[in-house]
Design a protein around this motif. Structure first.
Motif, PDB file in Angstrom:
ATOM      1  N   GLY A  26       0.820  -1.048  -0.025  1.00 30.12           N
ATOM      2  CA  GLY A  26      -0.067   0.262   0.060  1.00 30.12           C
ATOM      3  C   GLY A  26       0.760   1.145  -0.151  1.00 30.12           C
ATOM      4  N   GLU A  27       2.066   1.079   0.809  1.00 24.99           N
ATOM      5  CA  GLU A  27       2.961   2.491   0.951  1.00 24.99           C
ATOM      6  C   GLU A  27       3.550   2.505  -0.597  1.00 24.99           C
ATOM      7  OE1 GLU A  27       5.321   1.957   4.089  1.00 24.99           O
ATOM      8  OE2 GLU A  27       3.834   1.881   5.673  1.00 24.99           O
ATOM      9  N   ILE A  28       3.936   1.440  -0.987  1.00 25.18           N
ATOM     10  CA  ILE A  28       4.570   1.446  -2.261  1.00 25.18           C
ATOM     11  C   ILE A  28       3.783   2.222  -3.373  1.00 25.18           C
ATOM     12  CG2 ILE A  28       5.687  -0.101  -4.060  1.00 25.18           C
ATOM     13  CD1 ILE A  28       6.690  -1.793  -1.950  1.00 25.18           C
ATOM     14  N   GLN A  29       2.596   1.417  -3.355  1.00 23.26           N
ATOM     15  CA  GLN A  29       1.444   1.783  -4.558  1.00 23.26           C
ATOM     16  C   GLN A  29       1.289   3.482  -4.318  1.00 23.26           C
ATOM     17  OE1 GLN A  29      -1.595  -0.845  -3.495  1.00 23.26           O
ATOM     18  NE2 GLN A  29      -1.023  -2.288  -5.367  1.00 23.26           N
ATOM     19  N   GLN A  30       1.155   4.042  -2.969  1.00 26.55           N
ATOM     20  CA  GLN A  30       0.765   5.378  -3.024  1.00 26.55           C
ATOM     21  C   GLN A  30       2.087   5.988  -3.398  1.00 26.55           C
ATOM     22  OE1 GLN A  30      -2.031   6.655  -1.878  1.00 26.55           O
ATOM     23  NE2 GLN A  30      -0.981   8.554  -2.644  1.00 26.55           N
ATOM     24  N   GLY A  31       3.047   5.666  -2.933  1.00 26.34           N
ATOM     25  CA  GLY A  31       4.321   6.370  -3.660  1.00 26.34           C
ATOM     26  C   GLY A  31       4.426   6.503  -4.897  1.00 26.34           C
ATOM     27  N   ILE A  32       4.059   5.372  -5.592  1.00 28.16           N
ATOM     28  CA  ILE A  32       4.106   5.173  -7.052  1.00 28.16           C
ATOM     29  C   ILE A  32       3.046   6.101  -7.560  1.00 28.16           C
ATOM     30  CG2 ILE A  32       3.471   3.953  -9.383  1.00 28.16           C
ATOM     31  CD1 ILE A  32       4.872   1.455  -7.614  1.00 28.16           C
ATOM     32  N   ALA A  33       1.940   6.269  -6.948  1.00 31.32           N
ATOM     33  CA  ALA A  33       0.717   7.288  -7.511  1.00 31.32           C
ATOM     34  C   ALA A  33       1.295   8.717  -7.170  1.00 31.32           C
ATOM     35  CB  ALA A  33      -0.377   6.846  -6.687  1.00 31.32           C
ATOM     36  N   ASP A  34       1.929   9.102  -6.091  1.00 26.71           N
ATOM     37  CA  ASP A  34       2.098  10.291  -5.727  1.00 26.71           C
ATOM     38  C   ASP A  34       3.453  10.826  -6.876  1.00 26.71           C
ATOM     39  OD1 ASP A  34       0.447  10.312  -3.859  1.00 26.71           O
ATOM     40  OD2 ASP A  34       2.102  10.277  -2.285  1.00 26.71           O
ATOM     41  N   GLY A  35       4.092   9.900  -7.270  1.00 23.61           N
ATOM     42  CA  GLY A  35       5.322  10.223  -8.289  1.00 23.61           C
ATOM     43  C   GLY A  35       4.615  10.585  -9.561  1.00 23.61           C
ATOM     44  N   VAL A  36       3.751   9.700  -9.984  1.00 25.02           N
ATOM     45  CA  VAL A  36       3.341   9.722 -11.253  1.00 25.02           C
ATOM     46  C   VAL A  36       2.579  11.127 -11.306  1.00 25.02           C
ATOM     47  CG1 VAL A  36       1.300   8.903 -12.800  1.00 25.02           C
ATOM     48  CG2 VAL A  36       3.123   7.394 -11.878  1.00 25.02           C
ATOM     49  N   GLN A  37       1.756  11.325 -10.366  1.00 22.08           N
ATOM     50  CA  GLN A  37       0.938  12.794 -10.237  1.00 22.08           C
ATOM     51  C   GLN A  37       1.885  13.940 -10.298  1.00 22.08           C
ATOM     52  OE1 GLN A  37      -1.808  13.145  -6.992  1.00 22.08           O
ATOM     53  NE2 GLN A  37      -1.892  15.339  -7.196  1.00 22.08           N
ATOM     54  N   ALA A  38       2.981  13.774  -9.417  1.00 23.03           N
ATOM     55  CA  ALA A  38       3.918  15.077  -9.571  1.00 23.03           C
ATOM     56  C   ALA A  38       4.588  15.097 -10.868  1.00 23.03           C
ATOM     57  CB  ALA A  38       4.952  14.719  -8.291  1.00 23.03           C
ATOM     58  N   GLY A  39       4.817  14.052 -11.428  1.00 19.87           N
ATOM     59  CA  GLY A  39       5.632  13.786 -12.929  1.00 19.87           C
ATOM     60  C   GLY A  39       4.978  14.401 -13.838  1.00 19.87           C
ATOM     61  N   GLU A  40       3.493  13.956 -13.845  1.00 10.91           N
ATOM     62  CA  GLU A  40       2.499  14.474 -14.694  1.00 10.91           C
ATOM     63  C   GLU A  40       2.398  16.287 -14.580  1.00 10.91           C
ATOM     64  OE1 GLU A  40      -0.465  10.869 -15.710  1.00 10.91           O
ATOM     65  OE2 GLU A  40      -1.276  12.305 -14.236  1.00 10.91           O
ATOM     66  N   ALA A  41       2.361  16.727 -13.650  1.00 14.29           N
ATOM     67  CA  ALA A  41       2.220  17.894 -13.511  1.00 14.29           C
ATOM     68  C   ALA A  41       3.428  18.899 -13.878  1.00 14.29           C
ATOM     69  CB  ALA A  41       1.813  18.253 -11.686  1.00 14.29           C
ATOM     70  N   GLU A  42       4.702  18.222 -13.280  1.00 15.47           N
ATOM     71  CA  GLU A  42       5.843  18.808 -13.752  1.00 15.47           C
ATOM     72  C   GLU A  42       6.096  18.927 -15.139  1.00 15.47           C
ATOM     73  OE1 GLU A  42      10.390  17.859 -12.959  1.00 15.47           O
ATOM     74  OE2 GLU A  42       9.114  17.765 -11.060  1.00 15.47           O
ATOM     75  N   GLY A  43       5.905  17.664 -15.838  1.00 17.62           N
ATOM     76  CA  GLY A  43       6.158  17.761 -17.336  1.00 17.62           C
ATOM     77  C   GLY A  43       5.365  18.352 -17.981  1.00 17.62           C
ATOM     78  N   SER A  44       3.894  18.639 -17.638  1.00 20.37           N
ATOM     79  CA  SER A  44       3.009  19.506 -18.356  1.00 20.37           C
ATOM     80  C   SER A  44       3.281  20.833 -18.201  1.00 20.37           C
ATOM     81  CB  SER A  44       1.449  19.244 -17.658  1.00 20.37           C
ATOM     82  OG  SER A  44       1.084  17.904 -17.801  1.00 20.37           O
ATOM     83  N   VAL A  45       3.817  21.439 -16.991  1.00 18.45           N
ATOM     84  CA  VAL A  45       4.356  22.982 -16.623  1.00 18.45           C
ATOM     85  C   VAL A  45       5.416  23.180 -17.463  1.00 18.45           C
ATOM     86  CG1 VAL A  45       4.775  24.565 -15.333  1.00 18.45           C
ATOM     87  CG2 VAL A  45       2.812  22.951 -14.697  1.00 18.45           C
ATOM     88  N   LYS A  46       6.332  22.138 -17.570  1.00 15.44           N
ATOM     89  CA  LYS A  46       7.529  22.431 -18.262  1.00 15.44           C
ATOM     90  C   LYS A  46       7.143  22.936 -19.719  1.00 15.44           C
ATOM     91  CE  LYS A  46      11.827  19.761 -19.530  1.00 15.44           C
ATOM     92  NZ  LYS A  46      12.512  18.514 -19.209  1.00 15.44           N
ATOM     93  N   VAL A  47       6.259  22.287 -20.496  1.00 13.25           N
ATOM     94  CA  VAL A  47       6.049  22.566 -21.897  1.00 13.25           C
ATOM     95  C   VAL A  47       5.108  23.679 -22.140  1.00 13.25           C
ATOM     96  CG1 VAL A  47       5.325  21.466 -23.924  1.00 13.25           C
ATOM     97  CG2 VAL A  47       6.673  20.144 -22.520  1.00 13.25           C
TER      98      VAL A  47
END
Length: 152
Positions: A26-47
Motif C-alpha cells: 500500500g505504501e509502495i503503491q501510494q508512493g508510485i501514484a504520488d510520483g506519477v501525479q507529480a511527474g505529470e504536473a511537472e512535465g505538463s508545466v515544463k512545456v
C-alpha cells in the motif's frame, strides 16, 4: 542451553506475511501514484508553461522550462520552473498544480508567470483550458482568458 522451537501454523504464517505485505504494498503503491501525479504536473508545466510565457510576453524561450516539484500534499503539487531566452532574459512559472492531464495538454492550479522581472499574471489553468480542449484552441489561449489583470 536449551532452545525452544516455536511452531507456527501455516495459516498464521500466511496471514502474518499477507498483513505485512499489504501494508508495504500500500505504501509502495501510494508512493508510485504520488510520483506519477507529480511527474505529470511537472512535465505538463515544463512545456505548457513555456508556451504560455511565450504567448503572454511575446518572446521565444531558448528551451522548455526546467521544473522541480515539491512534496505532494493531497492533490496539490508545488512546482517551480525557470527558463530564459537566447539573450538571457529570465522566465519563471511557480505555483501549485491541482490536476494535470498531459493527454489533453492541460494543467490546473494556481500559477504565477514572470518574465524579465515583470509579473505577467496569475493563472488557474495552463494549456488547452477552454472549450474542453477542442482543436482550434492554441496552447495558452485559455491562460490569456483567465489572466487576472495586473494593477498599474
Amino acid at each position: 542451553m536449551i532452545m525452544k522451537r516455536f511452531k507456527f501454523s501455516p495459516v498464521c504464517l500466511a496471514m502474518a506475511l499477507a498483513l505485512a505485505g499489504a501494508t508495504g504494498c500500500g505504501e509502495i503503491q501510494q508512493g508510485i501514484a504520488d510520483g506519477v501525479q507529480a511527474g505529470e504536473a511537472e512535465g505538463s508545466v515544463k512545456v505548457l508553461g513555456r508556451l504560455a510565457i511565450e504567448q503572454l510576453a511575446g518572446v521565444k524561450l531558448a528551451d522548455d522550462l526546467d521544473c522541480e516539484s515539491g512534496e505532494l500534499t493531497g492533490t496539490k503539487t508545488p512546482i517551480e520552473c525557470t527558463g530564459q531566452t537566447a539573450d538571457g532574459r529570465k522566465a519563471s512559472v511557480n505555483g501549485i498544480a491541482t490536476s494535470a492531464e498531459p493527454q489533453k495538454a492541460v494543467v490546473k492550479g494556481k500559477f504565477t508567470l514572470v518574465f524579465n522581472g515583470k509579473k505577467l499574471g496569475e493563472l488557474d489553468c495552463i494549456g488547452f483550458c477552454s472549450n474542453g480542449g477542442r482543436s482550434g484552441d492554441s496552447p495558452g489561449t485559455a491562460a490569456v482568458e483567465r489572466l487576472h489583470p495586473l494593477e498599474q
